[in-house]
Design a protein around this motif. Structure first.
Motif, PDB file in Angstrom:
ATOM      1  N   ASN A   6       4.568  12.650 -28.631  1.00 17.86           N
ATOM      2  CA  ASN A   6       3.771  13.817 -29.002  1.00 17.86           C
ATOM      3  C   ASN A   6       4.562  15.062 -28.647  1.00 17.86           C
ATOM      4  OD1 ASN A   6       1.962  15.950 -29.196  1.00 17.86           O
ATOM      5  ND2 ASN A   6       0.252  14.836 -28.278  1.00 17.86           N
ATOM      6  N   LEU A   7       5.100  15.741 -29.647  1.00 16.18           N
ATOM      7  CA  LEU A   7       5.980  16.871 -29.378  1.00 16.18           C
ATOM      8  C   LEU A   7       5.229  18.090 -28.848  1.00 16.18           C
ATOM      9  CD1 LEU A   7       8.535  16.658 -32.311  1.00 16.18           C
ATOM     10  CD2 LEU A   7       8.787  15.916 -29.944  1.00 16.18           C
ATOM     11  N   GLU A   8       3.922  18.124 -29.019  1.00 14.75           N
ATOM     12  CA  GLU A   8       3.158  19.224 -28.440  1.00 14.75           C
ATOM     13  C   GLU A   8       2.945  19.017 -26.945  1.00 14.75           C
ATOM     14  OE1 GLU A   8      -0.461  19.902 -30.520  1.00 14.75           O
ATOM     15  OE2 GLU A   8       0.528  20.410 -32.420  1.00 14.75           O
ATOM     16  N   LYS A   9       2.727  17.771 -26.567  1.00 20.92           N
ATOM     17  CA  LYS A   9       2.573  17.438 -25.147  1.00 20.92           C
ATOM     18  C   LYS A   9       3.373  16.168 -24.847  1.00 20.92           C
ATOM     19  CE  LYS A   9      -2.021  19.501 -24.529  1.00 20.92           C
ATOM     20  NZ  LYS A   9      -3.435  19.250 -24.104  1.00 20.92           N
ATOM     21  N   TYR A 126      13.489  20.842 -24.633  1.00 16.66           N
ATOM     22  CA  TYR A 126      12.598  20.639 -23.493  1.00 16.66           C
ATOM     23  C   TYR A 126      13.341  20.617 -22.154  1.00 16.66           C
ATOM     24  CZ  TYR A 126       8.776  19.667 -26.713  1.00 16.66           C
ATOM     25  OH  TYR A 126       7.814  19.770 -27.702  1.00 16.66           O
ATOM     26  N   SER A 226       8.844  28.332 -22.918  1.00 18.56           N
ATOM     27  CA  SER A 226       7.450  28.164 -23.350  1.00 18.56           C
ATOM     28  C   SER A 226       7.077  26.697 -23.567  1.00 18.56           C
ATOM     29  CB  SER A 226       7.213  28.938 -24.658  1.00 18.56           C
ATOM     30  OG  SER A 226       8.063  28.442 -25.679  1.00 18.56           O
ATOM     31  N   LYS A 227       7.957  25.777 -23.220  1.00 17.87           N
ATOM     32  CA  LYS A 227       7.701  24.364 -23.479  1.00 17.87           C
ATOM     33  C   LYS A 227       7.445  23.604 -22.182  1.00 17.87           C
ATOM     34  CE  LYS A 227      10.191  23.923 -27.856  1.00 17.87           C
ATOM     35  NZ  LYS A 227      11.180  23.118 -28.615  1.00 17.87           N
TER      36      LYS A 227
END
Length: 269
Positions: A6-9, A126, A226-227
């Motif tokens: 999951n690239l958002e989380k 990341y 921001s990641k």
């Protein structure tokens, strides 16, 4: 792209082990690293023999999916005195044999090399390859018992390793640099001289490394700009009691100078 990430989380596991203890993970490491290198035009990749997988003094870190089926990045710490010279010796020894004496001097007290650092496109941005694996390598070096740690750095990895306390080693090459692995790329020799105390590290990196050292198996939410990425650290090296740093140090000899350089063997951080 892996459907499980999951690239958002994103949530991954960062696991450390001795190379000889997990050949399957080593194979995934090799495939991923080779793909990354060839994708940026470096075709002179690590020899297909990949002798480090049989080196009892090679320690591996992988960033992997939670089920262990996909490796998104990795790095290694090789200890001087294993079954082969350090990668930095193999890479630069034909250009400057002085690297052998330099490594040997530090090997008397326990030295190694951070090498083979990479991360895949899936998790780019990341901080896996630029910060978190480098910090973990410093923590692993301490766990192993090393006093110092070398690295042969690409230009974009010099700043991150300076953050953990590495310094330019200007006694070899051209003031510490080599044209490697090809003439239009510059590699810089960096050295962390005090793994236990990290006197030259900046406070942010030193604090993060100390936290990993104090709790080798933990879950941390790591942030880069921001990641965010959740990392399940499993960096307590299994079966470490079956390996001896003292015996490895005793095996570190100047006979590395006689080692035949494998020009197909790529070692670049």
């Amino acid at each position: 792209m892996d459907d499980g990430l999951n690239l958002e989380k994103p949530e991954v596991r960062l696991r450390a082990f001795r190379a000889v203890d997990d050949p399957e993970a080593c194979e995934l490491f090799i495939k991923g690293h080779t793909h990354v290198l060839t994708s940026i035009g470096i075709t002179k990749v690590t020899s297909s023999k990949n002798e480090w997988t049989q080196n009892p003094a090679a320690f591996v870190m992988v960033v992997e999916s939670l089920d262990g089926k996909k490796v998104y990045g990795g790095a290694r710490v090789h200890v001087s005195g294993g079954s082969e010279p350090l990668p930095i010796e193999q890479a630069t020894g034909s250009m400057d044999p002085g690297i052998f004496d330099l490594v040997w001097r530090f090997a008397q007290h326990g030295t190694g090399e951070l090498c083979g650092l990479w991360n895949s496109r899936e998790i780019a941005g990341y901080g896996i390859g630029s910060i978190f694996l480098i910090r973990t390598a410093a923590a692993i070096a301490y766990q192993i018992g090393l006093q110092s740690l070398f690295a042969l750095c690409a230009p974009y990895t010099v700043k991150p390793v300076v953050g953990i306390g590495m310094e330019l080693e200007n006694t070899v090459g051209n003031e510490g640099t080599f044209y490697y692995p090809k003439l239009d790329l510059v590699a810089t020799v960096m050295l962390l001289k005090d793994v236990p105390v990290l006197s030259k590290a900046d406070e942010e990196n030193k604090d993060a490394i100390y936290k990993i050292r104090e709790n080798l198996n933990c879950v941390r939410v790591e942030k880069l700009r921001s990641k965010e990425v959740t990392i399940r650290y499993e960096t307590q090296i299994p079966h470490l009691d079956k390996w001896s740093l003292a015996e490895t140090i005793a095996n570190a000899g100047r006979n590395s100078i006689q080692h035949k350089i494998d020009e197909k063997n790529l070692s670049f951080l």
